[in-house]
Write an enzyme that holds these catalytic residues in place. Structure first.
Site, short mmCIF file in Angstrom:
data_model
loop_
_atom_site.label_atom_id
_atom_site.label_comp_id
_atom_site.label_asym_id
_atom_site.label_seq_id
_atom_site.Cartn_x
_atom_site.Cartn_y
_atom_site.Cartn_z
N THR A 21 0.84 -1.19 0.00
CA THR A 21 0.00 0.00 0.00
C THR A 21 0.88 1.24 0.00
O THR A 21 2.10 1.15 0.06
CB THR A 21 -1.00 0.00 1.18
OG1 THR A 21 -2.02 0.96 0.92
CG2 THR A 21 -0.33 0.29 2.51
N CYS A 26 -2.96 8.56 6.26
CA CYS A 26 -3.60 7.27 6.58
C CYS A 26 -2.59 6.40 7.33
O CYS A 26 -1.38 6.64 7.26
CB CYS A 26 -4.02 6.55 5.31
SG CYS A 26 -5.34 7.35 4.39
N HIS A 43 -6.02 -0.33 5.33
CA HIS A 43 -5.57 1.02 4.96
C HIS A 43 -6.57 2.00 5.59
O HIS A 43 -7.60 2.31 5.01
CB HIS A 43 -5.55 1.16 3.44
CG HIS A 43 -4.94 2.42 2.96
ND1 HIS A 43 -4.12 2.46 1.86
CD2 HIS A 43 -5.01 3.70 3.40
CE1 HIS A 43 -3.74 3.71 1.65
NE2 HIS A 43 -4.27 4.48 2.58
#
Length: 161
Positions: A21, A26, A43
């Site tokens: 990712t 985040c 995520h």
């Protein structure tokens, strides 16, 4: 196999799989069960959900952590004793540091992992740079690459390139 996990998603892998990712403010949460060689990655975009939607369990810290635990338990052959790896939570917008989403995300994730008695094995949080992540399930390792922003070319007003 390598899987890319987008904002709000939860990915799962086994054995030789890798989970990837890209995060800024985040936070990526990896729960890894080294005995069963399984892992799940969420995520997380925000600390908490105001209304629970079954489609967005990975988007919020307060729904992602229990869902990660549930998915590992569902797919493991034995009792699950996961460890956590977390990364992200950067201050991507320095003007709003007093209410930094990155800091709030990191604080929420750490608190939830603590309440679930899941130890954090590795952590790469904070700062002001985005991160590219790769979790190797078999090795149990999290590779984090800090991403420098590209230079910005500023031109005088009214001058065309």
């Amino acid at each position: 196999m390598s899987s890319f996990i987008r904002i709000g998603e939860i990915g799962f892998g086994i054995d030789n799989d890798c989970l990837r990712t890209f995060v800024g403010s985040c936070v990526a949460i990896v729960l890894h069960d080294p005995v069963n060689r399984t892992a799940a990655l969420a995520h997380v975009q925000l600390p908490e959900c105001t209304e629970h939607s079954p489609l967005d369990l990975g988007r919020y810290a307060d729904t992602a952590v229990p869902e990660l635990v549930r998915r590992l338990q569902q797919r493991s052959r034995l009792t699950v004793s996961p460890v956590a790896h977390i990364a992200g939570g950067a201050d991507m917008f320095p003007i709003a540091q007093a209410r930094s989403v990155g800091r709030l995300n990191t604080k929420a994730v750490k608190g939830l992992l603590l309440s679930h008695r899941i130890p954090i094995l590795t952590e790469s949080c904070g700062g002001n740079l985005a991160r590219r992540l790769l979790f190797d399930i078999q090795a149990g390792s999290l590779q984090v690459e800090m991403i420098e922003p590209p230079p910005i070319v500023v031109r005088p007003v009214g001058v065309k390139p």
